[in-house]
Design an enzyme around this catalytic site. Structure first.
Site, mmCIF file in Angstrom:
data_model
loop_
_atom_site.group_PDB
_atom_site.id
_atom_site.type_symbol
_atom_site.label_atom_id
_atom_site.label_comp_id
_atom_site.label_asym_id
_atom_site.label_seq_id
_atom_site.Cartn_x
_atom_site.Cartn_y
_atom_site.Cartn_z
ATOM 1 N N SER A 115 0.813 -1.214 0.000
ATOM 2 C CA SER A 115 0.000 0.000 0.000
ATOM 3 C C SER A 115 0.848 1.266 0.000
ATOM 4 O O SER A 115 1.570 1.538 -0.946
ATOM 5 C CB SER A 115 -0.971 -0.033 1.179
ATOM 6 N N HIS A 116 0.785 2.032 1.069
ATOM 7 C CA HIS A 116 1.449 3.330 1.171
ATOM 8 C C HIS A 116 2.862 3.221 1.741
ATOM 9 O O HIS A 116 3.525 4.236 1.931
ATOM 10 C CB HIS A 116 0.620 4.259 2.059
ATOM 11 N N ASP A 285 -0.764 1.626 -4.144
ATOM 12 C CA ASP A 285 -1.672 0.683 -4.803
ATOM 13 C C ASP A 285 -2.988 1.321 -5.245
ATOM 14 O O ASP A 285 -3.875 0.631 -5.726
ATOM 15 C CB ASP A 285 -1.949 -0.520 -3.904
ATOM 16 N N LYS A 384 -11.464 0.594 -0.850
ATOM 17 C CA LYS A 384 -11.409 2.041 -1.016
ATOM 18 C C LYS A 384 -10.812 2.336 -2.390
ATOM 19 O O LYS A 384 -10.127 1.498 -2.970
ATOM 20 C CB LYS A 384 -10.622 2.707 0.100
#
Length: 554
Positions: A115-116, A285, A384
């Site tokens: 992800s981040h 992502d 999300k």
């Protein structure tokens, strides 16, 4: 014909998926059989459903992704999976994977992303399993995967299977007299078609053109680059210099692909110093987003969620399908609750983690949800969706004819303002942080704590509720305990503290502070300072973390 073989293995410790999958340093995944064990554990958790199944595979393009895809394809082939759909070059955003799972009625998807978190040989990698509804695996599935990983003794693999993930097309094999297909697909097309079904692209395009709307959209060298080029430039007519860092890089260009005021500072500075109407950034992502307006006017994720809820019916998808309930994660400020009350909609408060929204969506009780960690989405998928959020904001700007700051000021005038901040203390020592949480939990769960008053400056806060948040799913009645310490005061102000489940090493402490006021033109840091001081003193956070300042302030 290819042949599957069985390889003996021994368990690796610590393969417990966190909030969004298993995240570790790349070098951990590169250990002998580490990735193989975890993939086989995922498949074993679905053992009775594997034959003739379809799986989606893709990721954010980070380092070790291509090698992991090769391993996944070889193990899927050996475990009687019928077809694997892989994004070209291994690239698929997390929202795109969720859409593909649902569209293809797949058994699930294996996402290669942290992800981040930063990428590269010395940084982070992750593997996440999404179920057949397109959402992150719920607790019962991840618990099964973990239990299997602790006792695994073998994995199955087709060692000499070869596939080129750079070329779109269908690759057919025979494995032990059974057909097996790896289909390399265009990473963007299916997601683009979904966005066209949700939003009125002609209206947005005409709005951008007629207003000569100035945008600056930053993919942060993550997975959204191809999607941004296709949607905003080719479809909506933005200029090529309106989009930046749109080539996915295995190390994200050395940046931390987290769309917040700290790690997206380059974007913030450019919008502040330039003549832009909207700025946006996405994480590695593609499921998180940050929205800023003219001169870098910052929209908190809590406010972004509430504003989208207020204007939801200006989006064609919701005109067609209707508006059901709303939801937010517990640490997220309760701005959307006020919109839900006004619109007479259910509003749910759930633990952190997108998986907790899925049951509510599948039951038809939820159509819009979000987290303060820059995540916003709807029931079009079960993840999300960063690009969706920016298209929602462009739809609202087109519908109102107003800029972002004016839209927020009008919203606050109607509802009041939920001031919010988050302090992140990243990669702290785990043991002292666990001690801090334990000590604070003991303090706030003492019976005498309820009703206690705290004074900071000229403000007095009286405790109304204090607990370690637990959640009972309204649909399946499953229970999630110990989801974060929270103190709710009589005026609705809150202090929330929890350890993040998205880090790959050490502990990340998150401290959340929010307070409601009808005065909406104040400065958040000033409005929240009394509560921040109380929280820092009560938790002894500086003592336990040995940090004078947080790593990131949102």
């Amino acid at each position: 014909m290819l042949t599957a073989v069985v390889k003996n293995t021994t368990p690796h410790e610590g393969q417990k998926p966190g909030t969004s999958g298993l995240r570790k340093k790349v070098k951990v995944f590169q250990q002998q059989n580490y990735t193989e064990n975890f993939i086989q554990s995922i498949l074993n958790s679905k053992k009775t459903e594997l034959e003739n199944s379809v799986l989606i595979v893709g990721g954010d393009g980070r380092f070790f992704g291509a090698e992991a895809i090769e391993i996944i394809c070889k193990i899927c082939a050996a475990n009687k999976v019928s077809k694997v759909l892989v994004g070209q070059h291994g690239v698929l955003s997390t929202p795109a994977v969720s859409n593909l799972i649902r569209k293809n009625k797949a058994l699930g998807g294996i996402l290669l992303t942290a992800s981040h978190n930063p990428g590269g040989p010395e940084n982070d990698f992750g593997i996440k399993f999404n179920c057949e509804n397109g959402g992150p695996a719920p607790d019962n599935v991840t618990n099964d995967i973990f239990e299997i990983s602790k006792i695994i003794t073998e994995y199955k693999i087709v060692e000499n299977l070869v596939v080129d993930i750079s070329k779109i097309g269908s690759n057919k094999y025979t494995v032990d007299n059974k057909d097996f297909t790896i289909e390399i697909i265009d990473s963007v097309n299916d997601y683009l078609q979904l966005m066209k079904e949700i939003f009125d692209f002609d209206k947005i395009k005409n709005f951008i053109k007629s207003k000569q709307l100035k945008m600056l959209i930053d993919s942060m060298s993550g997975v959204t680059g191809p999607y941004v080029n296709s949607i905003f430039v080719e479809e909506l007519g933005a200029q090529t210099n309106n989009v930046i860092r749109t080539t996915p890089l295995t190390d994200f260009g050395g940046c931390h692909p987290d769309p917040n005021l700290t790690y997206a500072k380059d974007l913030v500075d450019k919008v502040r110093n330039g003549d832009y109407d909207i700025g946006a950034a996405f994480d590695g992502d593609g499921d998180r987003n940050m929205i800023i307006g003219h001169k870098a006017f910052f929209v908190t994720p809590s406010d972004s969620l509430a504003v989208i809820a207020h204007y939801l019916e200006c989006i064609p998808y919701f005109k067609k399908h209707g508006v059901q309930g709303f939801a937010r994660s517990m640490p997220t400020a309760s701005a959307i609750d006020l919109v839900g009350q006004k619109l007479n909609k259910e509003v749910f408060e759930v633990p952190t983690g997108w998986k907790y929204f899925g049951n509510l969506m599948d039951a038809g009780r939820l159509c819009l949800c979000g987290e303060e960690s820059f995540g916003t989405g709807s029931n079009h998928i079960r993840e999300k969706d960063g690009i969706w959020a920016v298209l929602a904001w462009l739809s609202i700007m087109e519908n109102t004819g107003k800029g972002i700051e004016e839209i927020l000021n009008n919203h606050w005038e109607i509802y009041g303002r939920n001031y919010f901040t988050r302090y992140d203390y990243e990669e702290c020592e785990l043991e002292p942080c666990n001690e801090m949480i334990s000590t604070m939990e003991k303090l706030i769960t003492e019976p005498s704590f309820i009703g206690k008053s705290f004074t900071a400056g000229n403000t007095i806060y009286k405790v109304k509720v204090a607990d370690n948040f637990s959640y009972i799913d309204p649909v399946d009645k499953s229970v999630a305990n110990k989801q974060g310490l929270r103190i709710v005061f009589e005026d609705g102000s809150r202090i929330v503290m929890r350890l993040s489940g998205t880090g790959s090493s050490g502990a990340t402490v998150r401290l959340y502070i929010d307070s409601y006021s009808r005065k909406y033109n104040g400065v958040a840091s000033v409005m929240l300072k009394p509560l921040i001081d109380i929280a820092l003193e009560m938790s002894q956070l500086k003592k336990f973390t040995k940090r004078d300042q947080p790593t990131v302030i949102t």
